[in-house]
Design a protein around this motif. Sequence first.
Motif, PDB file in Angstrom:
ATOM      1  N   THR A   1      56.517  40.386  49.996  1.00  0.00           N
ATOM      2  CA  THR A   1      57.868  40.110  49.485  1.00  0.00           C
ATOM      3  C   THR A   1      57.805  39.508  48.087  1.00  0.00           C
ATOM      4  N   CYS A   2      56.766  38.721  47.838  1.00  0.00           N
ATOM      5  CA  CYS A   2      56.600  38.128  46.511  1.00  0.00           C
ATOM      6  C   CYS A   2      56.313  39.206  45.473  1.00  0.00           C
ATOM      7  N   THR A   3      55.479  40.171  45.845  1.00  0.00           N
ATOM      8  CA  THR A   3      55.171  41.273  44.924  1.00  0.00           C
ATOM      9  C   THR A   3      56.420  42.091  44.614  1.00  0.00           C
ATOM     10  N   ALA A   4      57.234  42.355  45.650  1.00  0.00           N
ATOM     11  CA  ALA A   4      58.458  43.127  45.444  1.00  0.00           C
ATOM     12  C   ALA A   4      59.416  42.388  44.520  1.00  0.00           C
ATOM     13  N   GLN A   5      59.600  41.078  44.753  1.00  0.00           N
ATOM     14  CA  GLN A   5      60.488  40.316  43.893  1.00  0.00           C
ATOM     15  C   GLN A   5      59.982  40.289  42.458  1.00  0.00           C
TER      16      GLN A   5
ATOM     17  N   VAL B   1      60.246  49.052  32.254  1.00  0.00           N
ATOM     18  CA  VAL B   1      59.953  49.652  33.557  1.00  0.00           C
ATOM     19  C   VAL B   1      58.464  49.968  33.647  1.00  0.00           C
ATOM     20  N   LEU B   2      57.903  50.457  32.555  1.00  0.00           N
ATOM     21  CA  LEU B   2      56.466  50.724  32.505  1.00  0.00           C
ATOM     22  C   LEU B   2      55.675  49.437  32.675  1.00  0.00           C
ATOM     23  N   PHE B   3      56.117  48.370  32.007  1.00  0.00           N
ATOM     24  CA  PHE B   3      55.453  47.068  32.166  1.00  0.00           C
ATOM     25  C   PHE B   3      55.477  46.625  33.630  1.00  0.00           C
ATOM     26  N   ALA B   4      56.624  46.782  34.281  1.00  0.00           N
ATOM     27  CA  ALA B   4      56.763  46.346  35.674  1.00  0.00           C
ATOM     28  C   ALA B   4      55.824  47.123  36.585  1.00  0.00           C
ATOM     29  N   VAL B   5      55.722  48.418  36.369  1.00  0.00           N
ATOM     30  CA  VAL B   5      54.837  49.246  37.196  1.00  0.00           C
ATOM     31  C   VAL B   5      53.376  48.862  36.980  1.00  0.00           C
ATOM     32  N   MET B   6      52.996  48.592  35.750  1.00  0.00           N
ATOM     33  CA  MET B   6      51.614  48.219  35.449  1.00  0.00           C
ATOM     34  C   MET B   6      51.222  46.914  36.126  1.00  0.00           C
ATOM     35  N   GLY B   7      52.182  46.042  36.387  1.00  0.00           N
ATOM     36  CA  GLY B   7      51.881  44.772  37.037  1.00  0.00           C
ATOM     37  C   GLY B   7      51.476  44.899  38.486  1.00  0.00           C
ATOM     38  N   LEU B   8      51.801  46.030  39.132  1.00  0.00           N
ATOM     39  CA  LEU B   8      51.491  46.191  40.554  1.00  0.00           C
ATOM     40  C   LEU B   8      49.992  46.310  40.812  1.00  0.00           C
ATOM     41  N   PRO B   9      49.284  47.259  40.198  1.00  0.00           N
ATOM     42  CA  PRO B   9      47.840  47.330  40.470  1.00  0.00           C
ATOM     43  C   PRO B   9      47.056  46.144  39.930  1.00  0.00           C
TER      44      PRO B   9
ATOM     45  N   ALA C   1      55.757  31.808  40.782  1.00  0.00           N
ATOM     46  CA  ALA C   1      55.903  31.196  39.457  1.00  0.00           C
ATOM     47  C   ALA C   1      56.841  30.005  39.521  1.00  0.00           C
ATOM     48  N   ASP C   2      56.887  29.341  40.678  1.00  0.00           N
ATOM     49  CA  ASP C   2      57.674  28.139  40.948  1.00  0.00           C
ATOM     50  C   ASP C   2      59.155  28.435  41.181  1.00  0.00           C
ATOM     51  N   LEU C   3      59.832  29.022  40.186  1.00  0.00           N
ATOM     52  CA  LEU C   3      61.254  29.320  40.353  1.00  0.00           C
ATOM     53  C   LEU C   3      61.467  30.554  41.215  1.00  0.00           C
ATOM     54  N   TRP C   4      60.607  31.523  41.077  1.00  0.00           N
ATOM     55  CA  TRP C   4      60.638  32.795  41.805  1.00  0.00           C
ATOM     56  C   TRP C   4      59.283  33.449  41.630  1.00  0.00           C
ATOM     57  N   CYS C   5      59.086  34.594  42.242  1.00  0.00           N
ATOM     58  CA  CYS C   5      57.834  35.330  42.049  1.00  0.00           C
ATOM     59  C   CYS C   5      57.920  36.133  40.766  1.00  0.00           C
ATOM     60  N   TRP C   6      56.875  36.022  39.985  1.00  0.00           N
ATOM     61  CA  TRP C   6      56.830  36.735  38.706  1.00  0.00           C
ATOM     62  C   TRP C   6      55.370  36.810  38.284  1.00  0.00           C
ATOM     63  N   ILE C   7      55.104  37.015  37.022  1.00  0.00           N
ATOM     64  CA  ILE C   7      53.732  37.111  36.529  1.00  0.00           C
ATOM     65  C   ILE C   7      53.106  35.721  36.562  1.00  0.00           C
ATOM     66  N   ALA C   8      52.127  35.544  37.422  1.00  0.00           N
ATOM     67  CA  ALA C   8      51.493  34.234  37.585  1.00  0.00           C
ATOM     68  C   ALA C   8      50.137  34.407  38.250  1.00  0.00           C
ATOM     69  N   ALA C   9      49.289  33.407  38.062  1.00  0.00           N
ATOM     70  CA  ALA C   9      47.964  33.415  38.680  1.00  0.00           C
ATOM     71  C   ALA C   9      48.025  32.808  40.073  1.00  0.00           C
ATOM     72  N   TYR C  10      47.130  33.292  40.949  1.00  0.00           N
ATOM     73  CA  TYR C  10      47.018  32.723  42.285  1.00  0.00           C
ATOM     74  C   TYR C  10      45.540  32.555  42.629  1.00  0.00           C
ATOM     75  N   PRO C  11      45.172  31.372  43.132  1.00  0.00           N
ATOM     76  CA  PRO C  11      45.997  30.176  43.341  1.00  0.00           C
ATOM     77  C   PRO C  11      46.316  29.484  42.023  1.00  0.00           C
ATOM     78  N   PRO C  12      47.356  28.647  42.003  1.00  0.00           N
ATOM     79  CA  PRO C  12      47.740  27.986  40.749  1.00  0.00           C
ATOM     80  C   PRO C  12      46.634  27.132  40.151  1.00  0.00           C
TER      81      PRO C  12
ATOM     82  N   GLU D   1      42.259  34.697  42.694  1.00  0.00           N
ATOM     83  CA  GLU D   1      42.288  35.762  43.692  1.00  0.00           C
ATOM     84  C   GLU D   1      43.230  36.884  43.266  1.00  0.00           C
ATOM     85  N   ARG D   2      44.326  36.520  42.610  1.00  0.00           N
ATOM     86  CA  ARG D   2      45.319  37.479  42.126  1.00  0.00           C
ATOM     87  C   ARG D   2      45.811  37.022  40.754  1.00  0.00           C
ATOM     88  N   GLY D   3      46.300  37.963  39.982  1.00  0.00           N
ATOM     89  CA  GLY D   3      46.896  37.602  38.698  1.00  0.00           C
ATOM     90  C   GLY D   3      45.902  37.156  37.649  1.00  0.00           C
ATOM     91  N   GLU D   4      44.728  37.799  37.622  1.00  0.00           N
ATOM     92  CA  GLU D   4      43.742  37.467  36.596  1.00  0.00           C
ATOM     93  C   GLU D   4      44.332  37.710  35.209  1.00  0.00           C
TER      94      GLU D   4
END
Length: 343
Positions: free
Chosen positions: A98-102, A153-161, A168-179, A195-198
């Motif tokens: 759900t975080c990835t979708a948001q 839209v291209l930027f958003a798609v590139m963020g998936l793989p 990102a505290d307020l909502w899910c967005w471009i961020a590293a995990y774990p913080p 682990e994610r968001g290198e």
Amino acid sequence: LLQFLFSQVFSTMVFSFSQRKALSIIPHITGALSVIGSLSILYDILKDRSRKLHRPYYRLLLGMSFFDVFASASLGMSTWPIPRGTEGVYGAIGTTQTCTAQGFFAQLILVSPFYNLMLAWYYLLLGKNKPLSEEAIASKYEKYMHAFAMIPVLFAVMGLPLTLYNSADLWCWIAAYPPTCKNKDGTHGPDWPCERGENAWLFRWTFFYAPLWFIITAITVMMIILTRAVRREEKQVIEMQKQTRLRRPSFKREEEIRREQHLQNYIPQREQPVHLERSKQMFYQAVFYVGAFYITYVFATLNRLTQLIGGDNIFVFMIMTSTLTPMQGFLNFLVYRHGPCVA
């Protein structure tokens, strides 16, 4: 008391429970308002599509409102899609999926600034020294306007793989995990792998802040040019009116005056204020749309600058960001329905 209020509003440390709760609840309200505003614009255009969809203005506004529905609905979910149990986040009940979708749909919020830039360009083409007709804009430029606005839209798609979409505290967005794998300024620390968001800090700049600040600069320049063009036209109209009055002998009959105007190809005095008034309405409409764009992103920009300078979040900037960022569709609706109208 003042010292306490100052410390609460401009706090840069870990936010209190009540502060985190406010940051979570407010986007539910403003995001819903934005969705309603954008849907209202879409409905108003489509119900009269036989007339309105012939104009580039309405087609550009249609594209902007369409994408804003998805982005505002996503941001309006606030912290709900963030994985349950995320430390320091109020109301997180989601999963990684759900975080990835948001995060994907939240990234589409950048489509609105791109369309704002295209609207500013549209107004500039209509209001410059040698203005183009709407038919010329539609045939020569409009397809490039829509294509340019699809870049986010291209930027958003590139963020998936790249697994960029995380809490990102307020909502899910471009961020590293774990913080903990990032430093205060957003760059990655050496002691804890992500682990994610290198390199999420780099993609935030590449996919959002750099394009956003470029658009802010470009729109500002375009509005300055449009302002000068409208003022220049106003001076020309005043000068032509003066010249027309000087060329009119007081003893001539009205029929002779009109005949002389026709022969000398003068524009009748009564038509000039009408043309100038339309130019002013067009200018004010452009200013109001751009103003809605500025209001939406001013605090997000200030918040990012304070993060770069001090490495911490300031609560007043965070609360204004959570209030205004999901709200552009509502502000656009106010301009669309109640701002100056160019028929």
